[in-house]
Design a protein around this motif. Sequence first.
Motif, PDB file in Angstrom:
ATOM      1  N   PRO A 214       0.816  -1.224   0.000  1.00  0.00           N
ATOM      2  CA  PRO A 214       0.000   0.000   0.000  1.00  0.00           C
ATOM      3  C   PRO A 214       0.845   1.268   0.000  1.00  0.00           C
ATOM      4  O   PRO A 214       0.392   2.323   0.457  1.00  0.00           O
ATOM      5  CB  PRO A 214      -0.798  -0.128   1.311  1.00  0.00           C
ATOM      6  CG  PRO A 214       0.088  -0.905   2.216  1.00  0.00           C
ATOM      7  CD  PRO A 214       0.846  -1.877   1.329  1.00  0.00           C
ATOM      8  N   PHE A 215       2.057   1.166  -0.488  1.00  0.00           N
ATOM      9  CA  PHE A 215       2.976   2.298  -0.597  1.00  0.00           C
ATOM     10  C   PHE A 215       4.011   1.944  -1.657  1.00  0.00           C
ATOM     11  O   PHE A 215       4.057   0.807  -2.137  1.00  0.00           O
ATOM     12  CB  PHE A 215       3.660   2.602   0.745  1.00  0.00           C
ATOM     13  CG  PHE A 215       4.100   1.387   1.500  1.00  0.00           C
ATOM     14  CD1 PHE A 215       5.229   0.670   1.131  1.00  0.00           C
ATOM     15  CD2 PHE A 215       3.370   0.950   2.601  1.00  0.00           C
ATOM     16  CE1 PHE A 215       5.626  -0.461   1.832  1.00  0.00           C
ATOM     17  CE2 PHE A 215       3.761  -0.186   3.307  1.00  0.00           C
ATOM     18  CZ  PHE A 215       4.893  -0.889   2.925  1.00  0.00           C
ATOM     19  N   SER A 216       4.835   2.924  -2.047  1.00  0.00           N
ATOM     20  CA  SER A 216       5.807   2.728  -3.118  1.00  0.00           C
ATOM     21  C   SER A 216       7.227   2.669  -2.570  1.00  0.00           C
ATOM     22  O   SER A 216       7.500   3.119  -1.461  1.00  0.00           O
ATOM     23  CB  SER A 216       5.716   3.875  -4.128  1.00  0.00           C
ATOM     24  OG  SER A 216       4.447   3.906  -4.731  1.00  0.00           O
ATOM     25  N   PHE A 217       8.133   2.122  -3.394  1.00  0.00           N
ATOM     26  CA  PHE A 217       9.549   2.044  -3.064  1.00  0.00           C
ATOM     27  C   PHE A 217      10.345   2.914  -4.032  1.00  0.00           C
ATOM     28  O   PHE A 217       9.866   3.287  -5.095  1.00  0.00           O
ATOM     29  CB  PHE A 217      10.084   0.620  -3.230  1.00  0.00           C
ATOM     30  CG  PHE A 217       9.541  -0.373  -2.269  1.00  0.00           C
ATOM     31  CD1 PHE A 217       9.848  -1.716  -2.437  1.00  0.00           C
ATOM     32  CD2 PHE A 217       8.760  -0.016  -1.188  1.00  0.00           C
ATOM     33  CE1 PHE A 217       9.380  -2.658  -1.552  1.00  0.00           C
ATOM     34  CE2 PHE A 217       8.280  -0.942  -0.313  1.00  0.00           C
ATOM     35  CZ  PHE A 217       8.590  -2.284  -0.489  1.00  0.00           C
ATOM     36  N   SER A 218      11.590   3.150  -3.689  1.00  0.00           N
ATOM     37  CA  SER A 218      12.510   3.751  -4.650  1.00  0.00           C
ATOM     38  C   SER A 218      12.987   2.684  -5.621  1.00  0.00           C
ATOM     39  O   SER A 218      12.716   1.482  -5.467  1.00  0.00           O
ATOM     40  CB  SER A 218      13.715   4.360  -3.925  1.00  0.00           C
ATOM     41  OG  SER A 218      14.652   3.349  -3.595  1.00  0.00           O
ATOM     42  N   ASP A 219      13.747   3.102  -6.607  1.00  0.00           N
ATOM     43  CA  ASP A 219      14.256   2.172  -7.595  1.00  0.00           C
ATOM     44  C   ASP A 219      15.344   1.248  -7.049  1.00  0.00           C
ATOM     45  O   ASP A 219      15.813   0.363  -7.761  1.00  0.00           O
ATOM     46  CB  ASP A 219      14.804   2.933  -8.807  1.00  0.00           C
ATOM     47  CG  ASP A 219      13.688   3.500  -9.661  1.00  0.00           C
ATOM     48  OD1 ASP A 219      12.539   3.030  -9.524  1.00  0.00           O
ATOM     49  OD2 ASP A 219      13.950   4.420 -10.458  1.00  0.00           O
ATOM     50  N   GLY A 220      15.760   1.439  -5.802  1.00  0.00           N
ATOM     51  CA  GLY A 220      16.705   0.515  -5.204  1.00  0.00           C
ATOM     52  C   GLY A 220      16.151  -0.879  -5.046  1.00  0.00           C
ATOM     53  O   GLY A 220      16.909  -1.841  -4.906  1.00  0.00           O
TER      54      GLY A 220
END
Length: 457
Positions: A214-220
């Motif tokens: 229910p949330f986003s991550f960085s491209d890491g």
Amino acid sequence: MYQINKLVPVFLLFLFVLGFWGCDIIKIEDRPDPNNSELQNIIDNPSRSDISTLVAGTEAGLRTELRIYHINVGMIGREMYRFLSAEPRNTGDLLGKGNAQLDAGSYYTTRPWASFYTVIRNTNIMIQAATALNNDGVYSAEELNAALGYARTLKAYQYLMALTQTNENGIREQVEDDIFTTGELLSKEASYQLIANLLDDAAANLTNAGPAFPFSFSDGFANLDTPATFREFNRALRARVEVYRPQPDWDAVLTTILPESFIDESADLRFGAYHVFSTATNDLLNQVFADPQAGSGDSWVAHNSWVEDAEAGDLRIDQKVQPRNEQAALDGLVSDYGLFVYQSQTAPMPIIRNAELLLIRAEALAQRNAIGDLDAAENDLNVIRNAAGLGDFSRGAGGQAEVIDEMLNQRRYELFFEGHRWVDMRRYDRLNDLPIDRQGDEVWVSFPIPENENISS
């Protein structure tokens, strides 16, 4: 997924939370906190956006003191030197020069510890806030499990980073459901058990999560950003924890842990989870990037032995260091090679990647019983060797011991300056094999617990 520069504004809550704890990260439960009502509101009455902010702040916080951490373990492990004339403790304290000792109050002890424990507290705030959202009917059970799996995995990772430095001195547990109360200072084995249990609990949470966070991550975390794939990252960390333990369960590594990770002998060795950086305003650059030809005022250099001991034709030498135009020297130490593992200010730094998992499997295969599964171990070692331009390894009369030596050698070159050499030599009781460049220098076994467990220094 969003780019790392989108972490910048949401990192403010991480800094906001950091400000609650002043100087003493452990003994705050007895100190009045004028901001406590604001923090309690985040815990008791959070919004979905608050969780997203905590997620981004947590990930950003993972990078805060990576420079100090990697100098610490890289220099003690005699992989590299940072020749900084303005900071004599690098070539003094860290290398055991003369009567020097590691200082429990110095920045190299207190600042990494404070960074790790700030992230740990951030994850505990997230756990309480996500639970409140579930109690209020805002988060579904699947969404709660996704949030718990994420937070507990990264909390375990930060505990592991702290324990990597303190070793037999252990770590202190932070109480998950009360951020103002701390637990005991644990023994080394109890510390590893805490971390293993956290990762296993997180894996169970991720199993019971839905198809998306229910949330986003960085491209890491590219390609590891669903509960199912993030669980593979969790299992990868769990494999590292198991081999780091004083008495690893090699069969568990091979049969129940690694198979659930992202290990893949046919995939890119670089695939994995990373710390990422950007040039965006107020974001962080890669803190261990440096010009390999930099002058004596501040030179990041490889230990000469890393090049001198390398097997002929190893492509990793040219990929990770550069011959210097002029020899770097400071405090009776020299190097002919500039460090160039991270080749730009925004180069990502691995948290864990496929190459390490293959080397973990090779180690477990070589160690699994009295004689080891040496042919299978060699197969994994040859994946690493071949990618580096080297021919196959074939053991001679040395048998199991020879395969273990080769495994450690491949870890030395493949995982160079990724934070493993000191740990590897320590867990195999080979610290005495590390090169000593000045008479009287020491190779430390562990860092002390910070004397006041400071959050700033």
